[in-house]
Enzyme design. Sequence first.
Site, mmCIF file in Angstrom:
data_model
loop_
_atom_site.group_PDB
_atom_site.id
_atom_site.type_symbol
_atom_site.label_atom_id
_atom_site.label_comp_id
_atom_site.label_asym_id
_atom_site.label_seq_id
_atom_site.Cartn_x
_atom_site.Cartn_y
_atom_site.Cartn_z
ATOM 1 N N GLY A 119 0.876 -1.383 0.061
ATOM 2 C CA GLY A 119 0.025 -0.038 0.039
ATOM 3 C C GLY A 119 0.897 1.319 -0.033
ATOM 4 O O GLY A 119 0.267 2.466 -0.216
ATOM 5 N N CYS B 158 -28.496 -9.204 -15.930
ATOM 6 C CA CYS B 158 -27.745 -8.742 -17.058
ATOM 7 C C CYS B 158 -28.662 -9.104 -18.438
ATOM 8 O O CYS B 158 -29.083 -10.232 -18.135
ATOM 9 C CB CYS B 158 -26.475 -9.409 -17.252
ATOM 10 S SG CYS B 158 -25.623 -9.491 -18.983
ATOM 11 N N CYS C 271 -26.605 -12.124 -20.277
ATOM 12 C CA CYS C 271 -26.306 -13.583 -19.737
ATOM 13 C C CYS C 271 -27.271 -13.845 -18.529
ATOM 14 O O CYS C 271 -27.081 -14.982 -17.616
ATOM 15 C CB CYS C 271 -24.811 -13.664 -19.411
ATOM 16 S SG CYS C 271 -24.159 -12.675 -17.869
ATOM 17 N N CYS D 137 -23.294 -6.965 -18.745
ATOM 18 C CA CYS D 137 -22.230 -6.992 -17.719
ATOM 19 C C CYS D 137 -21.066 -6.112 -18.340
ATOM 20 O O CYS D 137 -20.969 -5.923 -19.719
ATOM 21 C CB CYS D 137 -21.393 -8.184 -17.930
ATOM 22 S SG CYS D 137 -22.603 -9.547 -17.200
ATOM 23 N N CYS E 299 -19.148 -12.392 -19.247
ATOM 24 C CA CYS E 299 -20.888 -12.332 -19.773
ATOM 25 C C CYS E 299 -20.879 -13.443 -20.779
ATOM 26 O O CYS E 299 -21.721 -14.262 -20.821
ATOM 27 C CB CYS E 299 -20.878 -10.941 -20.348
ATOM 28 S SG CYS E 299 -22.689 -10.635 -20.837
#
Lengths: 278, 363
Positions: free
Chosen positions: A31, A240, A243, A265, A271
């Site tokens: 980080g 979606c 899908c 998606c 997808c």
Amino acid sequence: MNAPAYNFAYLNEQTKRMIRRAILKAIAVPGYQVPFASREMPMPYGWGTGGVQVTASVLTPDDRLKVIDQGADDTTNAVSIRKFFVKTAGVATTERTEEATIIQTRHRIPETPLTADQILVFQVPIPEPLRFLEPRETETRKMHALEEYGVMHVKLYEDIAQFGEIATTYAYPAKVADRYVFDPSPIPKFDNPKLDDCPALQLFGAGREKRIYAIPPHTKVKSLDFEDHPFEVQRWNEPCALCGSRTSFLDEIVIDDKGARMFVCSDTDFCAKQRDGR
Amino acid sequence: MYVAVKGGEQAIDAAHRLLAEERRGDRSVPSLTLAQIAEQLTLAVDRVMNEGSLHDRELAALAIQQARGDLIEAIFLIRAARTTLPRFGYSEPLETRRMRVKRRVSAAFKDIPGGQILGPTFDYTHRLLDFSLAAGLEPPEAAVAPTGLSTDMPRVLELLDSEGLIEKPSQEQGEPGDLTQDPLSFPADRDLRLQNLARGDEGFLLSLAYSTQRGYGRTHPFAGEIRVGMVEVSFTPEELGFAIVIGEITVTECEMINQFKGSAMVKPQFTRGYGLCFGQSERKAMSMALVDRSLRSGELGEERIAPAQDEEFVLSHSDNVQATGFVEHLKLPHYVDFQSELVMLRRMRAEASGDGQTLKAAE
């Protein structure tokens, strides 16, 4: 005047060594933003030069590269960066998340869970999570050193006071390994939970700002929140349209000039996989 | 119907071909040659070499042609080529005192040893369009000076220095830094600041310099000396151990004289600002010298209140390749982030109207 001959993956070996040293330091201090001598790349600053330099430095001829932008493999900038590595490194590419050894991304983490033998490389515009609260680098470096993150909590609190909730929806700040607050790049906060305890190595490259940072595999990443306002992610009311997934991040597509919309998606590979029953 | 953009690859290829055609323009008009650009657009070439940070007139000419005359794009092309070049060492410092001067003026003294030399300048031209150029007429040949010029012209600031009227030149010791090899960190020393300014955008530096003249961190400048001409570049190869001349380049040097500084220990003295550029780049060298002086406000104990005195502000925003990339990256798709904002805004509005409130500001 001679046309220059380029090294494998464009960067010369000296530059790659310099970047690898920065990456190793970044992994050792999760980080923490490691300054590095970012080079001019043949694509513009702000278009993924940090990610491209990180990818070029970790890439080997045996790798299989996937590049996405907004979750999709066929967005123009993803195509451009993929072509760059095909041209300069001749590596194999793929659109399938599970087949890739290195995935360079802008603004998303794939929906398909990553594995221990993968590296996810993020393109980062502004690496400093405190930048919009304190524009000076000399100050923000001090704040990180002293772990002085009060202003960030004040900002999130002010959101709650003004809007009734935390109004940051992307580039949502999180704390890495209980130490450094970091900017996960402008991924939607929907993707923040995927950062936590991820088996893959996650590398972040900011070319213009000359910073590299990292989340080593299986590192704790905690999105900032409050006990009475816990962190939560975006939800959609419908699945979606292609899908039927109810778990993925959906893009809204305007399909006529009467305001009709469909939701699909953003992760095009995920997808397609759902539709194929892969 | 699914209307999201597909086929990015074909679109990019087709766009590149169209770009090449637009760049070429009308094919019945002869294509420019690099020699034409290098010889006749000399000041554009100078600017591209300066901000591209690479002295190569031919490459700069190629970049200008390839960029359709967009100089920031040309600078970007040069930077991207430069970064891949092997680096075999650093030259010796240029000795601008020994410049083969083509132009040299001082606004501080009426006459100076070595003389005021006007040289090729737009300064006293009347800005009237010259239609003889459009008619394709060749200009008359330039006159030749009756006597050659000295190749050892004292600097105007040295004249002041001999009386102690101006501060000594910077006495910083050690190897200068190189921000193309190490990331810039703050506070930055003057060597790195000057390198940053030399690579910085001419327009940005011009505006900052202008702002100091209008009161935002005033430094009361005088153009002590501006000289333009050829200087030798020397390099010491490791295997030889002594310096050899590897070429000659044209540079523009500007030394500004600025208002005094003194203390209980040191008598009042003028202070310095310095600018140096490839080619004939007087606007850039003067702007650089003004901004250099402003950025010294910390070391000179002046209150830092103006943008031109703020080194984080100036050095972080001077690079036009970085600036243009980040501004123009807004053209890239941001629909994931935008979608996140849409979802939140709609929900907040729904919640607000559910409470019987209206969010006028968001209408």
